[in-house]
Design a protein around this motif. Sequence first.
Motif, PDB file in Angstrom:
ATOM      1  N   VAL A   9       0.927  -1.080  -0.007  1.00 38.88           N
ATOM      2  CA  VAL A   9       0.021   0.184  -0.009  1.00 38.88           C
ATOM      3  C   VAL A   9       0.831   1.358   0.124  1.00 38.88           C
ATOM      4  O   VAL A   9       1.658   1.502   0.900  1.00 38.88           O
ATOM      5  CB  VAL A   9      -0.943   0.083   1.203  1.00 38.88           C
ATOM      6  N   SER A  10       0.847   2.105  -1.075  1.00 41.99           N
ATOM      7  CA  SER A  10       1.526   3.284  -1.167  1.00 41.99           C
ATOM      8  C   SER A  10       0.867   4.612  -0.604  1.00 41.99           C
ATOM      9  O   SER A  10       1.354   5.712  -0.568  1.00 41.99           O
ATOM     10  CB  SER A  10       1.864   3.273  -2.561  1.00 41.99           C
ATOM     11  N   HIS A  11      -0.515   4.435  -0.527  1.00 43.81           N
ATOM     12  CA  HIS A  11      -1.306   5.574  -0.298  1.00 43.81           C
ATOM     13  C   HIS A  11      -2.583   5.194   0.467  1.00 43.81           C
ATOM     14  O   HIS A  11      -3.172   4.189   0.130  1.00 43.81           O
ATOM     15  CB  HIS A  11      -1.907   6.441  -1.478  1.00 43.81           C
ATOM     16  N   MET A  19     -11.547  -2.900  -5.389  1.00 38.71           N
ATOM     17  CA  MET A  19     -10.568  -2.530  -6.017  1.00 38.71           C
ATOM     18  C   MET A  19     -10.438  -2.850  -7.427  1.00 38.71           C
ATOM     19  O   MET A  19     -10.790  -4.017  -8.058  1.00 38.71           O
ATOM     20  CB  MET A  19      -9.127  -2.892  -5.315  1.00 38.71           C
ATOM     21  N   THR A  21      -4.709  -0.909 -11.748  1.00 39.21           N
ATOM     22  CA  THR A  21      -4.160   0.360 -12.572  1.00 39.21           C
ATOM     23  C   THR A  21      -3.288  -0.093 -13.675  1.00 39.21           C
ATOM     24  O   THR A  21      -2.905  -1.214 -13.729  1.00 39.21           O
ATOM     25  CB  THR A  21      -3.438   1.114 -11.531  1.00 39.21           C
ATOM     26  N   GLY A  46      -0.803  -1.782 -10.399  1.00 36.02           N
ATOM     27  CA  GLY A  46      -1.280  -1.811  -9.133  1.00 36.02           C
ATOM     28  C   GLY A  46      -2.513  -2.084  -8.725  1.00 36.02           C
ATOM     29  O   GLY A  46      -3.336  -2.639  -9.753  1.00 36.02           O
ATOM     30  N   LEU A  47      -2.992  -1.579  -7.500  1.00 36.65           N
ATOM     31  CA  LEU A  47      -4.349  -1.647  -7.226  1.00 36.65           C
ATOM     32  C   LEU A  47      -4.900  -0.408  -6.681  1.00 36.65           C
ATOM     33  O   LEU A  47      -4.041   0.399  -5.928  1.00 36.65           O
ATOM     34  CB  LEU A  47      -4.738  -2.822  -6.275  1.00 36.65           C
ATOM     35  N   GLU A  48      -6.436   0.017  -7.020  1.00 38.70           N
ATOM     36  CA  GLU A  48      -6.866   1.089  -6.417  1.00 38.70           C
ATOM     37  C   GLU A  48      -8.061   0.990  -5.876  1.00 38.70           C
ATOM     38  O   GLU A  48      -8.990   0.466  -6.856  1.00 38.70           O
ATOM     39  CB  GLU A  48      -6.648   2.271  -7.319  1.00 38.70           C
ATOM     40  N   ARG A 107      -9.685   4.619   1.415  1.00 42.28           N
ATOM     41  CA  ARG A 107      -9.447   4.718   0.079  1.00 42.28           C
ATOM     42  C   ARG A 107      -8.000   4.376   0.166  1.00 42.28           C
ATOM     43  O   ARG A 107      -7.070   5.141   0.603  1.00 42.28           O
ATOM     44  CB  ARG A 107      -9.702   6.058  -0.599  1.00 42.28           C
ATOM     45  N   LYS A 160      -4.351   2.657  -2.492  1.00 41.22           N
ATOM     46  CA  LYS A 160      -3.791   2.607  -3.541  1.00 41.22           C
ATOM     47  C   LYS A 160      -2.593   1.703  -3.193  1.00 41.22           C
ATOM     48  O   LYS A 160      -1.887   1.858  -2.315  1.00 41.22           O
ATOM     49  CB  LYS A 160      -3.120   3.912  -4.267  1.00 41.22           C
ATOM     50  N   ILE A 188       0.973  -0.701  -4.896  1.00 35.46           N
ATOM     51  CA  ILE A 188       1.897  -0.539  -6.121  1.00 35.46           C
ATOM     52  C   ILE A 188       2.574  -2.096  -6.085  1.00 35.46           C
ATOM     53  O   ILE A 188       2.806  -2.705  -4.917  1.00 35.46           O
ATOM     54  CB  ILE A 188       2.908   0.321  -6.129  1.00 35.46           C
TER      55      ILE A 188
END
Length: 407
Positions: free
Chosen positions: A46-48, A295, A298, A302-304, A384, A386, A388
């Motif tokens: 998870v980056s965000h 999700m 992307t 990645g995933l969002e 929420r 994001k 990578i």
Amino acid sequence: MHVTWAMRLLGAATFLGGIALSAPGGSTAAEVPSNAFQNGQGGFVVSHIAYALSKDASETGACPSGMTLGNTQVFEASAEGKRHEGESDADYARRVAAGALALGTAPNGDNLCMHPESGAADPHYKTVSGLNVPVDGIDLDGQDSRANGRPAPNTCPHDDFRGMNGERGIDNQFFRVVGCSNSFQSTGQSNTYEIEMYTGAWGILITLKGVHDLHNQKDVEVGIYANADPIELSPTREALANATYAVDQDPRFQATTHGRITNGVLTTDPVDVRFHVITNSIRLEPPLQDARLRMTFTKEGGLEGIMAGYTPVEDMYNMQFGYRDGKDGAGKPANQRLIFGSSNGAARVLGHTCNGVYYALEQFADGHRDPKTGHCNSISTQYRIKAIPAFVVNTPTQSVNSTLDKQ
């Protein structure tokens, strides 16, 4: 999780997820992320992450009764809180701090941030009451619930929100609690999980297995873990893709479930998860019950989307406001003076009252209904996120400086 990064020692690792440059399921590379799955497996970090809330109350009309006031603001608006003629800045600041602290003290002498149950609901604490407020998130209980209707099993009556795109049945009662707090608006200070995450204090890993078609896949195994390694950053402090991370070896921070991909959307079955969070050097371990992911993939591989579930009220209060069950680096109860200063300082700076938010959480709790009391013990919470691409391994990991973390 809480280590000073110097050098990761991976040893013999069980490989959970990786990335390769091929297009699964017979799809063309243009139809799927360029970084696809290797042997049906993929790993992500998870980056965000941020609470899934809404637009500002000034735009949506969420708070017709006004915004929440903290004890400092209440005292300053009172007759006693008016500045005396000739009073210096320092003297006035000390008097306001003392007055706000007095307002934060229960009749029995308890500090209300440490013991919010010793007080009562606070009329200065405002909650979302505006109609037709669009909210970010997903449907958790499978119906468009109404406070005067029949609740879904294991829930309590509550008013659902409509989604940002007009969808119905969004369960996000945590937003109802904090949506009138200035600190949870778009420029507020409360929705700042990424600060500690980007210092390397904690993180979240996701793995997928059995993925051979990113558009439609009937069964996917999904792992959700606390990260045992600090997140790796570029010189511009952006999370780096394709780094290697180890899963926290404590079973409490490991969860697996199943899901499915339908028209490119990954949806998972509910599972209880637990993560690390650090606030002001206080270690906390918030759970998310019946957690699920929704999700999409992307173009970067990645995933969002949304991670949502139910947070026990006591844990939500302690994680976000009171810090009462926090630990130090050695796993012992955190210093009580640090907890006292952090919880009261947060209330002063962020503009809420501890008893106000505590009773609002109790009032709007909508999950895990106690069959004996009829009271719900958890509150729907949505994030929420994001993620990578990453390599995720299930192995012990440590830093050469790890002993410093326990001092």
